[in-house]
Scaffold this motif. Structure first.
Motif, mmCIF file in Angstrom:
data_model
loop_
_atom_site.group_PDB
_atom_site.id
_atom_site.type_symbol
_atom_site.label_atom_id
_atom_site.label_comp_id
_atom_site.label_asym_id
_atom_site.label_seq_id
_atom_site.Cartn_x
_atom_site.Cartn_y
_atom_site.Cartn_z
ATOM 1 N N ASN A 68 4.545 10.219 -9.230
ATOM 2 C CA ASN A 68 5.159 8.936 -9.579
ATOM 3 C C ASN A 68 4.272 7.725 -9.268
ATOM 4 N N GLY A 69 3.124 7.952 -8.668
ATOM 5 C CA GLY A 69 2.227 6.858 -8.322
ATOM 6 C C GLY A 69 2.476 6.245 -6.968
ATOM 7 N N PHE A 70 3.568 6.624 -6.313
ATOM 8 C CA PHE A 70 3.937 6.017 -5.033
ATOM 9 C C PHE A 70 3.872 6.987 -3.855
ATOM 10 N N GLU A 71 4.150 8.243 -4.097
ATOM 11 C CA GLU A 71 4.115 9.248 -3.036
ATOM 12 C C GLU A 71 2.980 10.220 -3.331
ATOM 13 N N TRP A 72 2.004 10.249 -2.447
ATOM 14 C CA TRP A 72 0.789 11.036 -2.668
ATOM 15 C C TRP A 72 0.638 12.129 -1.613
ATOM 16 N N THR A 73 0.056 13.231 -2.046
ATOM 17 C CA THR A 73 -0.262 14.324 -1.132
ATOM 18 C C THR A 73 -1.698 14.770 -1.380
ATOM 19 N N VAL A 74 -2.307 15.358 -0.353
ATOM 20 C CA VAL A 74 -3.657 15.902 -0.501
ATOM 21 C C VAL A 74 -3.561 17.226 -1.234
ATOM 22 N N LEU A 75 -4.266 17.317 -2.353
ATOM 23 C CA LEU A 75 -4.240 18.537 -3.154
ATOM 24 C C LEU A 75 -5.356 19.488 -2.740
ATOM 25 N N PHE A 76 -6.583 18.959 -2.631
ATOM 26 C CA PHE A 76 -7.733 19.782 -2.260
ATOM 27 C C PHE A 76 -8.636 19.021 -1.307
ATOM 28 N N ASP A 77 -9.248 19.763 -0.396
ATOM 29 C CA ASP A 77 -10.248 19.214 0.512
ATOM 30 C C ASP A 77 -11.445 20.169 0.491
ATOM 31 N N PRO A 78 -12.359 19.984 -0.489
ATOM 32 C CA PRO A 78 -13.440 20.966 -0.661
ATOM 33 C C PRO A 78 -14.543 20.897 0.382
ATOM 34 N N GLN A 79 -14.439 19.966 1.328
ATOM 35 C CA GLN A 79 -15.474 19.816 2.357
ATOM 36 C C GLN A 79 -16.840 19.517 1.722
ATOM 37 N N SER A 80 -16.831 18.772 0.632
ATOM 38 C CA SER A 80 -18.063 18.405 -0.052
ATOM 39 C C SER A 80 -17.812 17.085 -0.769
ATOM 40 N N TYR A 133 -3.955 12.046 -10.529
ATOM 41 C CA TYR A 133 -4.949 12.688 -9.672
ATOM 42 C C TYR A 133 -6.008 11.650 -9.336
ATOM 43 N N ALA A 134 -6.573 11.740 -8.134
ATOM 44 C CA ALA A 134 -7.598 10.770 -7.743
ATOM 45 C C ALA A 134 -8.439 11.350 -6.614
ATOM 46 N N VAL A 135 -9.528 10.649 -6.320
ATOM 47 C CA VAL A 135 -10.414 10.996 -5.207
ATOM 48 C C VAL A 135 -10.257 9.921 -4.142
ATOM 49 N N THR A 136 -10.245 10.320 -2.864
ATOM 50 C CA THR A 136 -10.075 9.348 -1.782
ATOM 51 C C THR A 136 -11.059 9.612 -0.644
ATOM 52 N N GLU A 137 -10.971 8.705 0.367
ATOM 53 C CA GLU A 137 -11.731 8.853 1.618
ATOM 54 C C GLU A 137 -13.216 9.109 1.378
ATOM 55 N N TYR A 187 0.844 -1.185 0.000
ATOM 56 C CA TYR A 187 0.000 0.000 0.000
ATOM 57 C C TYR A 187 0.880 1.235 0.000
ATOM 58 N N VAL A 188 0.641 2.128 -0.967
ATOM 59 C CA VAL A 188 1.465 3.327 -1.091
ATOM 60 C C VAL A 188 0.719 4.513 -0.478
ATOM 61 N N SER A 189 1.437 5.281 0.358
ATOM 62 C CA SER A 189 0.842 6.393 1.107
ATOM 63 C C SER A 189 -0.516 5.979 1.673
ATOM 64 N N PRO A 190 -0.562 4.902 2.466
ATOM 65 C CA PRO A 190 -1.843 4.301 2.847
ATOM 66 C C PRO A 190 -2.802 5.233 3.582
ATOM 67 N N GLU A 191 -2.281 6.151 4.383
ATOM 68 C CA GLU A 191 -3.176 7.052 5.112
ATOM 69 C C GLU A 191 -3.868 8.031 4.182
ATOM 70 N N ILE A 192 -3.214 8.350 3.064
ATOM 71 C CA ILE A 192 -3.754 9.339 2.130
ATOM 72 C C ILE A 192 -4.608 8.678 1.050
ATOM 73 N N THR A 193 -4.230 7.469 0.623
ATOM 74 C CA THR A 193 -4.868 6.859 -0.557
ATOM 75 C C THR A 193 -5.986 5.871 -0.219
ATOM 76 N N LYS A 194 -6.516 5.916 0.985
ATOM 77 C CA LYS A 194 -7.619 5.016 1.332
ATOM 78 C C LYS A 194 -8.831 5.272 0.430
ATOM 79 N N LYS A 195 -9.434 4.183 -0.044
ATOM 80 C CA LYS A 195 -10.642 4.244 -0.864
ATOM 81 C C LYS A 195 -10.433 5.094 -2.118
#
Length: 338
Positions: free
Chosen positions: A111-123, A97-101, A77-85
């Motif tokens: 690179n597909g292995f290190e992920w960061t949260v880009l936006f959290d629109p609260q919606s 780019y992807a949608v999570t949580e 699992y890559v960046s498991p806390e960030i890439t859940k669901k």
């Protein structure tokens, strides 16, 4: 007497010949469209999406995080806390780019292995779209969000209100080759010609009972397709007008085009047609999986992706499973789709 014997011999010869031909052609018909293997690590585990990157490596979204197979090796699992669901994966210019949580956040990776949260629109996010200009659009339960010119914030655009009892739900997004953006909603189809700044409803001729859109797709010839229950709506004039026709299966959810063939997931079954054809045919993926992996129930597929001669798909009915397939080019089904 001799004549009768000769005639009997001829009849016998013809019967043997016909049986031989039947056996030969029957053998060809039994060649499966794909050879499948199962990624057993994901048996009985909750899956949210399956994708193949541009090199054909599997990227599997799970409740525990994203699993990325590269060169047949599992990186876990890559960046498991960030890439859940993880779902709604976009790959473009070596960026992901992807949608999570549960649709709460938009994440990015170079690179597909290190992920960061880009936006959290609260919606809650239902779909994302990366425009040719680089602008990111998110379809949410309360309208669309557009990335700012600086690219570090999302700006809300709540452009329609179906009623006081319904949310402003933007479920599917598509940018056509003309540059127009189409939004499939629970209130029909909307179009923007200025990269999401302003919108107009273009499905007014479609009955309100039948305008909850379940997918969007653009054919090679520029035809825009919107799916709803057992119906396709098609527009050949950039959304100005629409015609409808019935589908062979209920519930279209995803459609992609690869190498001149359009693939449709509807009713848990994958269908296909040539990109200049009107009718779909069943590839027969589901019976192959049920037979090979001893599934006592019908295989109902939830998601799929195709890259080159590879296919990845999963079923979410117990026991959950992920399958990888390689195309059998000698299977007769591909002759029908040439």
């Amino acid at each position: 007497m001799l004549t009768k014997l000769i005639m009997k011999f001829h009849y016998l010869f013809l019967v043997v010949l016909l049986l031989s031909c039947s056996l030969i052609y029957g053998e060809k018909e039994r060649i499966d469209a794909f050879d499948f293997s199962k990624l057993s690590r994901f048996d009985q585990r909750p899956i949210t999406s399956v994708n193949l990157d541009e090199q054909g490596s599997p990227m599997i979204g799970t409740w525990e995080g994203l699993s990325y197979y590269k060169n047949a090796d599992l990186f876990g699992y890559v960046s498991p806390e960030i890439t859940k669901k993880l779902s709604h994966l976009i790959e473009k210019d070596n960026e992901y780019y992807a949608v999570t949580e549960d649709g709460d956040k938009i994440v990015r990776s170079s690179n597909g292995f290190e992920w960061t949260v880009l936006f959290d629109p609260q919606s809650k996010i239902y779909d994302i779209l990366l425009l040719e200009s680089g602008t990111l659009i998110a379809g949410t339960v309360s309208g669309v969000y557009l990335s700012s010119s600086s690219g570090d914030t999302l700006v809300k655009n709540e452009f329609f209100f179906a009623s006081e009892f319904l949310t402003n739900s933007i479920d599917y997004l598509l940018q056509s080759v003309s540059g127009s953006i189409f939004a499939g909603t629970h209130d029909g189809i909307y179009r923007s010609k200025d990269e999401g700044q302003t919108w107009e409803k273009v499905s007014r001729e479609i009955s309100k009972d039948d305008d909850s859109i379940s997918m969007l797709f653009e054919r090679k010839d520029g035809t825009i397709i919107a799916g709803h229950r057992s119906v396709f709506y098609e527009s050949v004039d950039d959304g100005e007008s629409w015609i409808s026709y019935r589908l062979p299966k209920f519930g279209p959810v995803k459609m992609i085009e690869k190498d001149g063939v359009e693939y449709l997931l509807a009713g848990g079954i994958i269908l296909a047609r040539k990109n200049d054809a009107s009718n779909f045919i069943e590839i027969g993926v589901e019976p192959i999986l049920a037979k090979k992996f001893n599934d006592e129930h019908f295989v109902v597929l939830e998601d799929f992706d195709i890259q080159g001669d590879k296919i990845i798909l999963y079923k979410d009915t117990y026991p959950n499973s992920v399958f990888i397939g390689t195309k059998n080019f000698e299977a007769s089904i591909w002759n029908e789709l040439e």
